[in-house]
Enzyme design. Structure first.
Site, PDB file in Angstrom:
ATOM      1  N   GLU A   1       0.896  -1.170   0.000  1.00 15.08           N
ATOM      2  CA  GLU A   1       0.000   0.000   0.000  1.00 15.08           C
ATOM      3  C   GLU A   1       0.922   1.204   0.000  1.00 15.08           C
ATOM      4  O   GLU A   1       1.503   1.553   1.027  1.00 15.08           O
ATOM      5  CB  GLU A   1      -0.925  -0.018   1.219  1.00 15.08           C
ATOM      6  CG  GLU A   1      -2.130   0.895   1.077  1.00 15.08           C
ATOM      7  CD  GLU A   1      -1.835   2.353   1.404  1.00 15.08           C
ATOM      8  OE1 GLU A   1      -1.685   3.145   0.437  1.00 15.08           O
ATOM      9  OE2 GLU A   1      -1.734   2.698   2.580  1.00 15.08           O
TER      10      GLU A   1
ATOM     11  N   CYS B   1      -1.873   9.301   2.562  1.00 11.90           N
ATOM     12  CA  CYS B   1      -1.722   8.754   1.203  1.00 11.90           C
ATOM     13  C   CYS B   1      -2.950   9.031   0.352  1.00 11.90           C
ATOM     14  O   CYS B   1      -2.841   9.291  -0.849  1.00 11.90           O
ATOM     15  CB  CYS B   1      -1.473   7.251   1.263  1.00 11.90           C
ATOM     16  SG  CYS B   1       0.088   6.810   2.047  1.00 11.90           S
TER      17      CYS B   1
END
Length: 456
Positions: free
Chosen positions: A227, A261
């Site tokens: 991720e 993010c």
């Protein structure tokens, strides 16, 4: 040496020596021994422990949130919400493990054909600093629920959070060795990946570091889930509710001082509404309270590290020199701590750092578009593919756009958020594999095919 330093006060909270190699090996062997028992525990036992974990998180919510705020400067209100989200995730998986891992029966010519999901073993989780509890627990909870055990290599600037996570698991009643922390720097990660006890790796962090980790895992023929970063498009059509949309943009981009993010980093606004939209964003940004992260009214805290602040300064100044127009902010704030002023840039174009690179800071970068084709081209003109947020009253137009957007998550009239009920992850340089939901719990399982023919 792992150093925890408060980015607001500059005070060193604590510092720890890296674990010696012999201690790393001892912890890995302890994890393997724990796995031999843990994999055979029944679902009811695991469910009860998840319930206790949720209780412990809520009971200790205030002290845990203060650890987060002291280590990374996240405003205390957001830190409290982070702990609550971890608790909700534990409760979500409680009672659902058996359903998620139920064998699938498949009709074939044989008497019985099925697929079962078995745990792999000891899984290494490499976790970033920006949400030190959430990023750890969203890996830990589904992974151990599947019957695996985990060792955590947390970011070097949040060692107190890392230690507390292991303590919490023990306080909740999990057996020793099911969740352990490895206090090590990045220089020792490859040797851990190479260790035969480690069966797979989960990594969250930058694309550059993710590539290194994935390469090391591949050399050992070990599965990895990544991720990585994001540069999410936030798309505003002319018919969008501009007041709601601008408020959501400011909320999403200022969250954790822009150090997320899935924050909306590239804003695409239709040319005919640019002026009105920028004005609304500027007005809302002017009301944002920046300052002491322990103040419950603070909305924007400091950047977590001096290095991060220096990178942000360079990205913004270079973009301005290339033609981006500065509306507000654009520099360090005249405050104690590592603060950067909430910033709006317009006339942002491809090849500028604020367009091409992931921007970890409170910077809103606005680009205009005139038609759908141009919008699609601009949105996909990124090496990342984590999420996208589309704002319009015409839901059919938005739905037609969904398959054309290169991203793992698309949200309509809502900010992109991870949700324990839904799979979460990206494509391109935002990574591969999925966390959370029924998909995440199966990432670190052996998907085993079984075929039975009765003897004649």
């Amino acid at each position: 040496m792992l150093v925890s330093k408060n980015p607001f006060t500059g005070v060193i909270n604590a510092q720890f020596d890296d674990l010696a190699d012999i201690e790393i090996q001892r912890r890995l062997e302890k994890a393997q021994m724990a796995f031999e028992n843990w994999k055979n525990t029944d679902f009811e036992y695991r469910n009860n422990l998840l319930s206790k974990l949720s209780e412990k998180l809520i009971e200790n919510k205030s002290s845990l949130a203060n650890i987060i705020t002291d280590e990374i400067g996240q405003p205390i209100k957001a830190s409290l919400s982070e702990i609550e989200k971890c608790a909700k995730t534990a409760l979500y998986y409680e009672g659902k493990i058996e359903d998620f891992l139920r064998p699938d029966s498949v009709k074939t010519e044989s008497n019985e054909s099925m697929v079962v999901y078995e745990p792999l073993g000891v899984i290494l989780g490499i976790v970033p600093w920006n949400f030190p509890f959430w990023m750890a627990f969203r890996f830990i909870i589904p992974t151990i629920s599947a019957g695996n055990v985990v060792v955590i290599k947390h970011a070097s600037n949040v060692p107190i959070s890392a230690i507390k996570i292991e303590e919490l698991m023990l306080e909740a009643g999990f057996p020793e060795g099911v969740v352990q922390t490895l206090l090590i720097g990045s220089n020792k990660v490859e040797q851990v990946i190479k260790n035969q006890i480690i069966k797979a790796i989960s990594f969250s962090g930058s694309a550059e570091a993710g590539s290194i980790v994935a390469s090391a895992a591949a050399r050992e023929i070990k599965k990895s889930v990544l991720e990585l970063g994001g540069s999410d498009p936030f798309i505003v059509f002319p018919d969008a509710n501009l007041d709601t949309c601008s408020a959501s943009l400011v909320e999403g981009r200022m969250r954790n001082s822009g150090q997320a993010c899935n924050s909306p980093k590239r804003v695409f606004v239709h040319k005919q509404i640019e002026k009105a939209f920028v004005q609304l964003v500027a007005e809302k940004l002017s009301n944002i309270k920046m300052g002491d992260p322990k103040d419950p009214n603070t909305e924007v805290g400091p950047i977590a590290t001096e290095k991060g602040l220096e990178i942000l300064e360079r990205q913004v100044s270079e973009s301005i020199s290339m033609g981006a127009k500065l509306i507000v902010g654009g520099k360090r704030a005249n405050l104690q701590g590592l603060f950067f002023e909430p910033t709006i840039l317009t006339n942002v174009q491809p090849n500028m750092p604020v367009f091409d690179q992931e921007i970890f800071g409170p910077v809103i970068a606005i680009t205009t578009f005139e038609d759908i084709e141009q919008l699609i081209t601009l949105s996909n003109q990124s090496e990342y593919g984590l999420g996208a947020s589309i704002w319009t009253k015409d839901i059919e137009v938005a739905k037609l756009l969904i398959p054309k957007i290169e991203a793992g998550n698309v949200f309509i009239n809502q900010l992109v958020r991870s949700d324990p009920r839904l799979p979460y992850g990206g494509i391109k340089k935002s990574g591969y594999g999925r966390e959370l939901g029924s998909y995440g719990i199966k990432e670190f399982t052996n998907v085993k095919t079984i075929v039975v023919n009765y003897s004649k």
